[in-house]
Motif scaffolding. Structure first.
Motif, short mmCIF file in Angstrom:
data_model
loop_
_atom_site.label_atom_id
_atom_site.label_comp_id
_atom_site.label_asym_id
_atom_site.label_seq_id
_atom_site.Cartn_x
_atom_site.Cartn_y
_atom_site.Cartn_z
N CYS A 1 0.83 -1.22 0.00
CA CYS A 1 0.00 0.00 0.00
C CYS A 1 0.86 1.26 0.00
O CYS A 1 0.31 2.38 0.08
N PHE A 2 2.17 1.11 -0.08
CA PHE A 2 3.09 2.22 0.04
C PHE A 2 2.78 3.32 -0.98
O PHE A 2 2.70 4.51 -0.63
N ARG A 3 2.59 2.95 -2.23
CA ARG A 3 2.34 3.94 -3.27
C ARG A 3 1.02 4.65 -3.05
O ARG A 3 0.90 5.86 -3.33
N TRP A 4 0.01 3.94 -2.58
CA TRP A 4 -1.28 4.58 -2.30
C TRP A 4 -1.10 5.76 -1.35
O TRP A 4 -1.62 6.85 -1.60
N LEU A 5 -0.40 5.51 -0.26
CA LEU A 5 -0.27 6.51 0.79
C LEU A 5 0.69 7.62 0.40
O LEU A 5 0.47 8.79 0.74
N LEU A 6 1.78 7.26 -0.29
CA LEU A 6 2.82 8.24 -0.59
C LEU A 6 2.30 9.39 -1.44
O LEU A 6 2.51 10.56 -1.12
N ILE A 7 1.59 9.09 -2.51
CA ILE A 7 1.12 10.14 -3.43
C ILE A 7 -0.40 10.16 -3.52
O ILE A 7 -0.98 10.57 -4.52
N TRP A 8 -1.05 9.73 -2.46
CA TRP A 8 -2.50 9.84 -2.32
C TRP A 8 -3.24 9.27 -3.53
O TRP A 8 -4.08 9.93 -4.13
N PHE A 9 -2.91 8.04 -3.87
CA PHE A 9 -3.63 7.27 -4.88
C PHE A 9 -3.53 7.87 -6.29
O PHE A 9 -4.34 7.56 -7.16
N LYS A 10 -2.55 8.73 -6.51
CA LYS A 10 -2.43 9.41 -7.80
C LYS A 10 -2.28 8.42 -8.96
O LYS A 10 -2.81 8.63 -10.05
N ARG A 11 -1.53 7.34 -8.76
CA ARG A 11 -1.29 6.38 -9.83
C ARG A 11 -2.43 5.36 -9.98
O ARG A 11 -2.42 4.55 -10.89
N GLU A 12 -3.39 5.38 -9.07
CA GLU A 12 -4.45 4.36 -9.09
C GLU A 12 -5.68 4.82 -9.89
O GLU A 12 -6.51 3.99 -10.27
N PHE A 13 -5.80 6.13 -10.12
CA PHE A 13 -6.99 6.66 -10.79
C PHE A 13 -6.58 7.57 -11.95
O PHE A 13 -5.45 8.06 -12.01
N ASN A 14 -7.53 7.79 -12.86
CA ASN A 14 -7.27 8.75 -13.93
C ASN A 14 -7.33 10.16 -13.36
O ASN A 14 -7.64 10.37 -12.19
N TYR A 15 -7.04 11.15 -14.20
CA TYR A 15 -6.95 12.53 -13.71
C TYR A 15 -8.25 13.01 -13.10
O TYR A 15 -8.26 13.65 -12.04
N THR A 16 -9.35 12.72 -13.75
CA THR A 16 -10.65 13.19 -13.25
C THR A 16 -10.95 12.63 -11.87
O THR A 16 -11.34 13.37 -10.96
N ASP A 17 -10.77 11.32 -11.71
CA ASP A 17 -11.03 10.69 -10.43
C ASP A 17 -10.03 11.14 -9.37
O ASP A 17 -10.38 11.29 -8.19
N THR A 18 -8.78 11.33 -9.77
CA THR A 18 -7.77 11.79 -8.82
C THR A 18 -8.14 13.16 -8.25
O THR A 18 -8.06 13.39 -7.04
N MET A 19 -8.56 14.07 -9.11
CA MET A 19 -8.94 15.41 -8.65
C MET A 19 -10.15 15.36 -7.72
O MET A 19 -10.20 16.05 -6.70
N LYS A 20 -11.12 14.51 -8.06
CA LYS A 20 -12.29 14.37 -7.19
C LYS A 20 -11.89 13.79 -5.84
O LYS A 20 -12.34 14.26 -4.78
N LEU A 21 -11.05 12.76 -5.86
CA LEU A 21 -10.64 12.12 -4.61
C LEU A 21 -9.88 13.10 -3.73
O LEU A 21 -10.13 13.18 -2.51
N TRP A 22 -8.96 13.85 -4.30
CA TRP A 22 -8.18 14.78 -3.50
C TRP A 22 -9.05 15.84 -2.84
O TRP A 22 -8.88 16.14 -1.66
N GLU A 23 -9.99 16.41 -3.58
CA GLU A 23 -10.82 17.46 -2.98
C GLU A 23 -11.73 16.87 -1.90
O GLU A 23 -12.06 17.56 -0.93
N VAL A 24 -12.10 15.60 -2.04
CA VAL A 24 -12.87 14.93 -0.99
C VAL A 24 -12.01 14.78 0.27
O VAL A 24 -12.45 15.07 1.39
N LEU A 25 -10.77 14.34 0.10
CA LEU A 25 -9.88 14.13 1.25
C LEU A 25 -9.47 15.46 1.90
O LEU A 25 -9.26 15.52 3.11
#
Length: 547
Positions: free
Chosen positions: A374-398
């Motif tokens: 889970c190291f990569r998930w936590l290090l860059i807040w799931f950036k590599r796990e989702f596309n750009y649209t989902d990443t931006m939505k996830l970050w603003e939620v967090l």
């Protein structure tokens, strides 16, 4: 299906073909039908299967170990002997003596199908199995708490629509002050933000703008920030080559930044192509951040956090100060000794152990109990796990910090639970687990995972049995009206003997605030951080997948 997860081409048989195919295999291998899947047959070497069966019948090991795939019992025993020869030897010899000298001639095993059901199944609910010692036992009994995965009883809700421009403007009064901030944050948490207002909202979420400031104050502060940014930028821009030659730490950071921006989101239209000015802008922002926070400097992974900010802001200064706000939250992820990351993994372990102990035990026996995958998930807040649209939505939620702190850990648990069946039924080992988790990238339904993570939070908030460590790391206020009768020692729930006629002491929860594990930041560089894992094959594998 091979043990490493690879598959072969599908074979199609007619009439009695499958039976003849299996009979042919029995001449070369040990063929065993799966206890949980009637269409699955397990093939193992005959010698290994015979040795495993012999050890199983001697009952030298726990039933949970015997139920592992053939051959694993033997290697587990060898591993125990290597770790502690004295204790393991005495344990095995005592069981051999008990089996040969004191056991009846008949086997005392349950029928195979019944054993399979017991080993693979889970209790229907929370149960307490009490074992008394008779009348002369001073009225004490041992209480064992056995329960199924708590994640199976979640009440999963739904997501809402993103915050729109009209709704956003309704929260801003005539002076420019944002009103009803808690309600606004709840809306953002439930649905995210529309793209048209994202750049404005993010400045508030990341602390570039303050909610209670008027429009005039914000503009004044922004002008001061613009001047400060260009002053810091000039510091490194005006540094001569001769100066840089005597400044090794600066050269290291600059070299790493130049290397990383060349491979950060280059497939995204905003950063595509040679001599892209947006890529050059990203380099200048990161170099200026080095001057802003030279103790931390630049560490690999920071470019992943900056690129979506620059894409949304479309402005160098705004992107820089939003990046500063983001880094203030996650700076401990990039510490030299990786203390912040290890602390978060330890927190995640606490949560997973409570919610699904059986799954954690499986990961632990596969050398994955440290959850380094889970190291990569936590290090860059799931950036590599989702596309750009989902990443931006996830970050603003967090960024809303709703509904609790460290909500990203509950999202990790939700992701792990979604893959639990695949990992356990396929009997993945360490390498396969790491590969499978990395292959999840861009195949995750974000809304489903956010709903599940919120469901986990709601469950923990109502559950009176949650350990204090879990409550504290999530910042959940304990419900003192639902005190259970568990015994707490040093902040941990213990399964201890309790008097039959007595009254167990009420559980006390201490609402101490737990930090995010950030300590003083040491001098760091991307090269140093990545080499910190040297000597640990698990960390080497994780870092290798980040590069």
């Amino acid at each position: 299906l091979m043990r490493d997860g690879t598959t072969h081409n599908t074979l199609i048989f007619l009439d009695e073909g499958p039976e003849d195919f299996l009979k042919t295999f029995t001449g070369y291998m040990s063929v065993r039908k799966s206890a949980t899947d009637s269409n699955l047959y397990l093939l193992t070497d005959k010698k290994t299967a015979a040795l495993d069966q012999s050890l199983s019948e001697l009952n030298l090991f726990d039933r949970s170990i015997v139920s592992r795939p053939n051959g694993e019992t033997v290697w587990r025993a060898i591993g125990e002997i290597q770790r502690d020869p004295y204790a393991a030897g005495l344990t095995i010899l005592s069981k051999v003596a008990d089996r040969l000298l004191f056991s009846p001639l008949e086997k005392e095993y349950r029928p195979e199908d019944e054993m399979a059901e017991l080993l693979q199944g889970e209790a229907v609910g929370n149960t307490l199995d009490c074992h008394g010692e008779g009348e002369g036992s001073d009225n004490w009994q041992l209480v064992n708490n056995s329960r199924r995965s708590l994640l199976k009883s979640l009440d999963v809700g739904t997501r809402s629509v993103p915050l729109c421009q009209l709704d956003w403007e309704l929260h801003i009064n005539e002076d420019g002050i944002v009103e009803d901030v808690p309600e606004l944050l709840e809306k953002i948490f439930k649905g995210g933000v529309e793209a048209s207002i994202r750049s404005d909202v993010w400045k508030f979420l990341l602390g570039f703008y303050q909610w209670h400031h008027t429009t005039e104050v914000r503009e004044t502060n922004r002008k001061a920030r613009v001047e400060e940014y260009y002053r810091m930028k000039l510091q490194w821009k005006s540094m001569s080559e001769d100066q840089q030659n005597r400044f090794a730490a600066f050269r290291e950071r600059k070299t790493q930044i130049e290397k990383d921006i060349g491979r950060t989101d280059r497939n995204h239209p905003y950063f595509q192509g040679d001599n892209n000015p947006n890529v050059a802008l990203m380099e200048e922002i990161l170099m200026t951040y080095v001057m802003y926070n030279f103790d931390l400097g630049y560490v690999q992974g920071m470019s992943d956090l900056l690129s979506p900010l620059l894409y949304v802001m479309k402005n160098e200064v705004d992107a820089f100060w939003c990046f500063v706000g983001f880094m203030d939250r996650v700076a401990s992820n990039f510490e030299f000794d990786q203390g912040g990351m290890k602390y978060q993994l330890a927190q995640l372990t606490l949560v997973l152990k409570y919610l699904d102990l059986s799954f954690y035990n499986y990961l632990d026996c596969k050398e994955s109990g440290n959850l380094f995958f889970c190291f990569r998930w936590l290090l860059i807040w799931f950036k590599r796990e989702f596309n750009y649209t989902d990443t931006m939505k996830l970050w603003e939620v967090l960024w809303t910090k709703k509904p609790c702190k460290n909500f990203h850990l509950l999202l990790c648990v939700a992701l792990l639970d979604s893959e639990k069946s695949t990992i356990m039924e396929s009997k993945y080992g360490f390498t396969e687990i790491l590969k499978h988790v990395n292959d999840m990238s861009h195949r995750i339904n974000l809304n489903e995972m956010l709903c599940k993570a919120e469901g986990i939070y709601n469950f923990l908030k109502k559950d009176p049995n949650v350990p204090d460590e879990v409550l504290n790391l999530l910042g959940i206020e304990p419900d003192n009206t639902n005190c259970d009768k568990s015994v707490i020692l040093n902040g941990k729930a213990k399964s201890l003997p309790v008097p039959i006629n007595g009254h167990a002491g009420e559980r006390q929860r201490h609402g101490t605030e737990s930090s995010n594990g950030s300590s003083s930041l040491n001098h760091s560089s991307s090269v140093e951080v990545l080499s910190e894992a040297e000597g640990n094959p698990f960390e080497d594998a994780i870092v290798g997948n980040l590069m």
